[in-house]
Write a protein that holds these residues in place. Sequence first.
Motif, PDB file in Angstrom:
ATOM      1  N   LEU A 103       0.813  -1.221   0.000  1.00  0.00           N
ATOM      2  CA  LEU A 103       0.000   0.000   0.000  1.00  0.00           C
ATOM      3  C   LEU A 103       0.849   1.275   0.000  1.00  0.00           C
ATOM      4  CD1 LEU A 103      -2.748  -0.937   2.634  1.00  0.00           C
ATOM      5  CD2 LEU A 103      -2.732  -1.359   0.172  1.00  0.00           C
ATOM      6  N   ALA A 104       2.137   1.147  -0.192  1.00  0.00           N
ATOM      7  CA  ALA A 104       3.045   2.294  -0.080  1.00  0.00           C
ATOM      8  C   ALA A 104       2.683   3.434  -1.017  1.00  0.00           C
ATOM      9  CB  ALA A 104       4.479   1.844  -0.330  1.00  0.00           C
ATOM     10  N   ALA A 105       2.126   3.129  -2.179  1.00  0.00           N
ATOM     11  CA  ALA A 105       1.820   4.170  -3.159  1.00  0.00           C
ATOM     12  C   ALA A 105       0.379   4.661  -3.071  1.00  0.00           C
ATOM     13  CB  ALA A 105       2.097   3.643  -4.567  1.00  0.00           C
ATOM     14  N   HIS A 106      -0.382   4.148  -2.117  1.00  0.00           N
ATOM     15  CA  HIS A 106      -1.794   4.498  -2.008  1.00  0.00           C
ATOM     16  C   HIS A 106      -2.034   5.563  -0.946  1.00  0.00           C
ATOM     17  CE1 HIS A 106      -1.708   0.495  -3.834  1.00  0.00           C
ATOM     18  NE2 HIS A 106      -2.916   0.720  -4.295  1.00  0.00           N
ATOM     19  N   VAL A 107      -3.110   6.306  -1.125  1.00  0.00           N
ATOM     20  CA  VAL A 107      -3.604   7.179  -0.064  1.00  0.00           C
ATOM     21  C   VAL A 107      -4.595   6.352   0.746  1.00  0.00           C
ATOM     22  CG1 VAL A 107      -4.821   9.297   0.531  1.00  0.00           C
ATOM     23  CG2 VAL A 107      -3.362   9.217  -1.512  1.00  0.00           C
ATOM     24  N   VAL A 108      -4.335   6.220   2.037  1.00  0.00           N
ATOM     25  CA  VAL A 108      -5.201   5.432   2.920  1.00  0.00           C
ATOM     26  C   VAL A 108      -6.046   6.391   3.743  1.00  0.00           C
ATOM     27  CG1 VAL A 108      -5.286   3.766   4.814  1.00  0.00           C
ATOM     28  CG2 VAL A 108      -3.559   3.523   3.004  1.00  0.00           C
ATOM     29  N   CYS A 109      -7.340   6.197   3.689  1.00  0.00           N
ATOM     30  CA  CYS A 109      -8.285   7.036   4.419  1.00  0.00           C
ATOM     31  C   CYS A 109      -9.013   6.199   5.457  1.00  0.00           C
ATOM     32  CB  CYS A 109      -9.287   7.665   3.453  1.00  0.00           C
ATOM     33  SG  CYS A 109     -10.584   8.655   4.236  1.00  0.00           S
ATOM     34  N   ALA A 110      -9.121   6.725   6.664  1.00  0.00           N
ATOM     35  CA  ALA A 110      -9.848   6.057   7.740  1.00  0.00           C
ATOM     36  C   ALA A 110     -10.982   6.965   8.199  1.00  0.00           C
ATOM     37  CB  ALA A 110      -8.921   5.746   8.912  1.00  0.00           C
ATOM     38  N   ILE A 111     -12.148   6.393   8.353  1.00  0.00           N
ATOM     39  CA  ILE A 111     -13.291   7.170   8.825  1.00  0.00           C
ATOM     40  C   ILE A 111     -13.419   6.972  10.327  1.00  0.00           C
ATOM     41  CG2 ILE A 111     -15.767   7.538   8.648  1.00  0.00           C
ATOM     42  CD1 ILE A 111     -15.645   6.659   5.782  1.00  0.00           C
ATOM     43  N   GLY A 112     -13.074   7.995  11.083  1.00  0.00           N
ATOM     44  CA  GLY A 112     -13.153   7.944  12.532  1.00  0.00           C
ATOM     45  C   GLY A 112     -11.846   7.513  13.168  1.00  0.00           C
ATOM     46  N   VAL A 128      -5.292  10.140   5.690  1.00  0.00           N
ATOM     47  CA  VAL A 128      -6.450  11.001   5.899  1.00  0.00           C
ATOM     48  C   VAL A 128      -7.355  10.341   6.925  1.00  0.00           C
ATOM     49  CG1 VAL A 128      -8.465  12.110   4.834  1.00  0.00           C
ATOM     50  CG2 VAL A 128      -6.342  11.827   3.518  1.00  0.00           C
ATOM     51  N   THR A 129      -7.696  11.069   7.979  1.00  0.00           N
ATOM     52  CA  THR A 129      -8.650  10.573   8.964  1.00  0.00           C
ATOM     53  C   THR A 129      -9.823  11.537   9.022  1.00  0.00           C
ATOM     54  OG1 THR A 129      -6.936   9.518  10.305  1.00  0.00           O
ATOM     55  CG2 THR A 129      -9.044   9.938  11.371  1.00  0.00           C
ATOM     56  N   ALA A 130     -10.990  11.041   8.653  1.00  0.00           N
ATOM     57  CA  ALA A 130     -12.197  11.865   8.704  1.00  0.00           C
ATOM     58  C   ALA A 130     -12.734  11.834  10.124  1.00  0.00           C
ATOM     59  CB  ALA A 130     -13.240  11.345   7.719  1.00  0.00           C
ATOM     60  N   SER A 131     -12.742  12.981  10.803  1.00  0.00           N
ATOM     61  CA  SER A 131     -13.216  13.022  12.187  1.00  0.00           C
ATOM     62  C   SER A 131     -14.716  12.817  12.260  1.00  0.00           C
ATOM     63  CB  SER A 131     -12.834  14.354  12.834  1.00  0.00           C
ATOM     64  OG  SER A 131     -13.362  15.440  12.097  1.00  0.00           O
ATOM     65  N   ASP A 132     -15.425  13.212  11.204  1.00  0.00           N
ATOM     66  CA  ASP A 132     -16.868  13.010  11.121  1.00  0.00           C
ATOM     67  C   ASP A 132     -17.123  11.645  10.517  1.00  0.00           C
ATOM     68  OD1 ASP A 132     -19.585  13.019  10.594  1.00  0.00           O
ATOM     69  OD2 ASP A 132     -19.615  15.065   9.817  1.00  0.00           O
ATOM     70  N   SER A 133     -17.768  10.756  11.289  1.00  0.00           N
ATOM     71  CA  SER A 133     -17.949   9.384  10.834  1.00  0.00           C
ATOM     72  C   SER A 133     -19.095   9.225   9.845  1.00  0.00           C
ATOM     73  CB  SER A 133     -18.179   8.455  12.039  1.00  0.00           C
ATOM     74  OG  SER A 133     -17.035   8.424  12.849  1.00  0.00           O
ATOM     75  N   ALA A 138     -16.806  12.036   5.435  1.00  0.00           N
ATOM     76  CA  ALA A 138     -15.696  11.347   4.774  1.00  0.00           C
ATOM     77  C   ALA A 138     -15.495  11.880   3.362  1.00  0.00           C
ATOM     78  CB  ALA A 138     -15.959   9.846   4.740  1.00  0.00           C
ATOM     79  N   LEU A 139     -16.603  12.112   2.665  1.00  0.00           N
ATOM     80  CA  LEU A 139     -16.509  12.643   1.302  1.00  0.00           C
ATOM     81  C   LEU A 139     -15.855  14.019   1.311  1.00  0.00           C
ATOM     82  CD1 LEU A 139     -17.200  12.148  -1.663  1.00  0.00           C
ATOM     83  CD2 LEU A 139     -19.440  13.189  -1.245  1.00  0.00           C
ATOM     84  N   THR A 140     -16.221  14.838   2.271  1.00  0.00           N
ATOM     85  CA  THR A 140     -15.623  16.170   2.384  1.00  0.00           C
ATOM     86  C   THR A 140     -14.129  16.089   2.655  1.00  0.00           C
ATOM     87  OG1 THR A 140     -17.693  17.149   3.190  1.00  0.00           O
ATOM     88  CG2 THR A 140     -15.655  18.328   3.710  1.00  0.00           C
ATOM     89  N   ALA A 141     -13.723  15.158   3.542  1.00  0.00           N
ATOM     90  CA  ALA A 141     -12.303  14.996   3.868  1.00  0.00           C
ATOM     91  C   ALA A 141     -11.506  14.582   2.638  1.00  0.00           C
ATOM     92  CB  ALA A 141     -12.136  13.965   4.984  1.00  0.00           C
ATOM     93  N   ILE A 142     -12.081  13.709   1.824  1.00  0.00           N
ATOM     94  CA  ILE A 142     -11.399  13.257   0.602  1.00  0.00           C
ATOM     95  C   ILE A 142     -11.268  14.407  -0.383  1.00  0.00           C
ATOM     96  CG2 ILE A 142     -11.626  11.760  -1.424  1.00  0.00           C
ATOM     97  CD1 ILE A 142     -12.967   9.694   0.491  1.00  0.00           C
ATOM     98  N   ILE A 143     -12.354  15.146  -0.564  1.00  0.00           N
ATOM     99  CA  ILE A 143     -12.340  16.282  -1.494  1.00  0.00           C
ATOM    100  C   ILE A 143     -11.311  17.328  -1.057  1.00  0.00           C
ATOM    101  CG2 ILE A 143     -13.697  18.238  -2.346  1.00  0.00           C
ATOM    102  CD1 ILE A 143     -16.148  16.338  -2.256  1.00  0.00           C
ATOM    103  N   ASP A 144     -11.278  17.612   0.246  1.00  0.00           N
ATOM    104  CA  ASP A 144     -10.311  18.584   0.757  1.00  0.00           C
ATOM    105  C   ASP A 144      -8.881  18.123   0.512  1.00  0.00           C
ATOM    106  OD1 ASP A 144     -12.363  20.190   1.618  1.00  0.00           O
ATOM    107  OD2 ASP A 144     -12.234  19.592   3.726  1.00  0.00           O
TER     108      ASP A 144
END
Length: 280
Positions: A103-112, A128-133, A138-144
């Motif tokens: 996964l070294a080349a991937h962006v990993v996102c966690a929700i919560g 990326v960690t979306a504080s809003d579960s 999560a969509l907003t965190a990804i877009i940002d």
Amino acid sequence: MAKFDPAGHDQPRSGYAPLLGKTILVTRPRAQSEEITAQLEALGAAVTHCPTIDVVPPRSWAPLDASIARIQEYDWIVFTSANGALFFFRRLGETRSEGVEVLAAHVVCAIGPATARAVEAAGALAHVTASDSKAEGALTAIIDHVGGEENVRGLRFLIPRARVASEILPGGLRSLGAHVDAVETYQTVKPDVHPEAIIRLFKENSIDAITFTSSSTVSNFAELAGLTDLSDLLATTLVACIGPVTAETAASHGLKRVIQPELYNAAALVESIVKSIGKE
């Protein structure tokens, strides 16, 4: 009342036991509820467990295995729950010799934050960690993170998730032009539970609060109790729900004394219980 940080960063002060004498029923499996159990007990509560869901492997590993085999095709891996991370990384270790290094080349996102901790416990990094579960958060965190909606187009997302899950996040990403594979990584099933003793506790008014952390914990509890309308059984019990979707399911079963935290995590749920029935 002393402040108890809903983000989980502060520990209750020594001798602070606002839930002393209160009995809280937790409906998640013991292995999945260690955090909330420890927090409730630290505040003086007696915790009773009645698991209404069991977390098990998917019906077939084939879809997830196919995604893992071509993992290099994805730009993002989005984990929507700690269970999704746990089952994904376990299967990744069984099918790819490189393990998390793949996964070294991937962006990993966690929700919560709990999901982020599960990702990190597996040896990976949550970029990326979306504080809003909520899915919208999560969509907003990804877009940002990518610098605007227009930059989502063409990106490839893998979302390892439960068999039954919301389509809001995958649908939102697809509407922005992303390619999304939402793959069954685990499933929740109703456990073999004999609830007679638990129901007796409610009838004897011995349960002060019950926690529900997903819609399935509510609906499965109703099935185990053999009731569609839970309003009489839980008439004197505070119903603490992790978020609005779970609260809506609780309301559909006739429950009115329902609370939910502003943040959708275990620590905030505990704080909402303290505010509702805790002692000064």
